[in-house]
Design an enzyme around this catalytic site. Structure first.
Site, PDB file in Angstrom:
ATOM      1  N   LYS A 128      75.373  43.454  54.435  1.00 53.25           N
ATOM      2  CA  LYS A 128      74.945  42.667  53.282  1.00 53.25           C
ATOM      3  C   LYS A 128      76.128  41.923  52.685  1.00 53.25           C
ATOM      4  O   LYS A 128      76.024  40.760  52.290  1.00 53.25           O
ATOM      5  CB  LYS A 128      74.288  43.584  52.233  1.00 53.25           C
ATOM      6  CG  LYS A 128      72.912  44.087  52.669  1.00 53.25           C
ATOM      7  CD  LYS A 128      72.364  45.163  51.753  1.00 53.25           C
ATOM      8  CE  LYS A 128      71.090  45.763  52.312  1.00 53.25           C
ATOM      9  NZ  LYS A 128      70.590  46.921  51.568  1.00 53.25           N
ATOM     10  N   GLN A 145      72.479  51.033  47.024  1.00 54.42           N
ATOM     11  CA  GLN A 145      72.039  51.346  48.386  1.00 54.42           C
ATOM     12  C   GLN A 145      71.344  52.713  48.419  1.00 54.42           C
ATOM     13  O   GLN A 145      71.878  53.699  47.918  1.00 54.42           O
ATOM     14  CB  GLN A 145      73.248  51.329  49.342  1.00 54.42           C
ATOM     15  CG  GLN A 145      72.884  51.555  50.796  1.00 54.42           C
ATOM     16  CD  GLN A 145      71.993  50.448  51.384  1.00 54.42           C
ATOM     17  OE1 GLN A 145      72.209  49.269  51.158  1.00 54.42           O
ATOM     18  NE2 GLN A 145      70.962  50.838  52.115  1.00 54.42           N
ATOM     19  N   ASP A 205      66.721  43.698  44.164  1.00 50.95           N
ATOM     20  CA  ASP A 205      65.840  44.389  45.121  1.00 50.95           C
ATOM     21  C   ASP A 205      64.384  44.369  44.646  1.00 50.95           C
ATOM     22  O   ASP A 205      63.490  44.786  45.379  1.00 50.95           O
ATOM     23  CB  ASP A 205      66.291  45.850  45.307  1.00 50.95           C
ATOM     24  CG  ASP A 205      67.265  46.003  46.477  1.00 50.95           C
ATOM     25  OD1 ASP A 205      67.077  45.281  47.484  1.00 50.95           O
ATOM     26  OD2 ASP A 205      68.181  46.842  46.389  1.00 50.95           O
TER      27      ASP A 205
END
Ligand code: NAP
Length: 287
Positions: free
Chosen positions: A54, A98, A121
């Protein structure tokens, strides 16, 4: 007839180039560089790889990224303090925690702590609510990536029967919501299946679009697929060190119209959508 293989890697690369161009123009206009803060707790090797990918994708897309690496012993309160710092930092536009987190940390409490305007997200209840009401601030990364793969593969969604295998908050549920919305890349008739679904194969066999997100290697077998269907495999399972999807790819590609491979299908799109959301967050912050 053999299915066309949906090249998620190439489709994501094209999207990432577009985002890089837009991010550059945004910075030239505003003097602000979009900035993603990534938080990695513990030393799960797969998570470390995901975060590194990422970060690399951010660099290539003219987006700044900062990695906060915390030990597995980090307490929930220490993690919440870091999130509060990132929430308050004017130069941070997106925050990514994460997953999975170590078991002593309550995932929901942590995800809820990310301020909704930096929740790239799209896990925060406010953002989920906006998605459900079809006025999204941020798009759920994996499901929105799947929609783009459907578009690029020429798969019509309107009026079609889409069957989503899995009802997780991250994939299955938002996937079903996106596909049932009124609008482009949507207007599908959606069925959601899960571990309590009876006669699963009977249902999947009626799918024009079958999306598997259950986390079980090669769970979807050829007899569960309608000939001519588009099959999207979200699953990423490690088997003997190899990445395997939820779909038994080889036999199913013989009867499907289009199918995603694993790796190289949905995964790259998820990252592209994260970049898109980070740019959106920066644009909203400076609007
Ligand atoms: P999850 O939270 O474990 O959810 C799995 C879902 O599958 C649950 O709803 C579960 O039903 C259902 N399920 C499990 N066994 C089943 C069975 N035998 N029959 C029918 N349904 C069954 O997983 P997730 O986070 O959604 O992830 C799913 C997969 O996608 C994983 O392999 C994950 O690694 C992968 N993934 C990939 C990406 C990407 O970018 N490529 C992103 C996210 C996730 P219940 O609700 O009844 O338990």
């Amino acid at each position: 007839m053999s299915a066309s293989i949906i090249d998620g890697k190439a489709i994501a690369a094209k999207r990432r180039e577009q985002i890089a161009t837009e991010a550059k123009a945004f910075t030239e206009k505003t003097g602000v560089k979009p900035h993603l803060a990534a938080i990695l707790v513990g030393d799960d090797p797969a998570s470390a790889v995901y975060v590194r990918n990422k970060q690399r994708a951010c660099e290539q897309a003219n987006i700044q990224s900062t990695l906060h690496r915390l030990t597995a012993e980090t307490t929930q309160s220490q993690l919440l303090d870091l999130i509060a710092e990132c929430n308050a930092a004017a130069d941070v536009h997106g925050i990514l925690v994460q997953l999975p987190l170590p078991s002593h940390i309550e995932e929901k409490a942590v995800l809820d702590a990310v301020i909704a305007t930096k929740d790239v997200d799209a896990f925060h209840p406010e953002n989920v609510g906006l998605i459900v009401q079809n006025r999204p601030r941020f798009l759920p990364c994996t499901p929105a990536g799947v929609q783009i793969l459907l578009e690029e593969s020429g798969t019509e969604t309107a009026g079609k029967h889409a069957v989503v295998l899995g009802r997780s908050e991250i994939v299955g549920k938002p996937m079903a919501i996106l596909l049932m919305q009124r609008g482009p890349l949507a207007n599908a008739t959606v069925t959601v299946c899960h571990s309590r679904t009876e006669n699963l194969a009977e249902i999947t066999r009626t799918a024009d679009i079958l999306i598997a997100a259950i986390g079980k290697p090669k769970f979807v077998t050829q007899d569960m697929v309608k000939p001519g269907a588009t099959v999207i495999d979200v699953g990423t399972n490690r088997v003997d060190g190899k990445l395997v999807g939820d779909v038994d790819f080889e036999p199913i590609k013989e009867i499907a119209t289009a199918i995603t491979p694993v790796p190289g299908g949905v995964g790259p799109m998820t990252i592209a959508m994260l970049l898109r959301n980070t740019l959106t967050a920066a644009q909203l912050a400076t609007a």
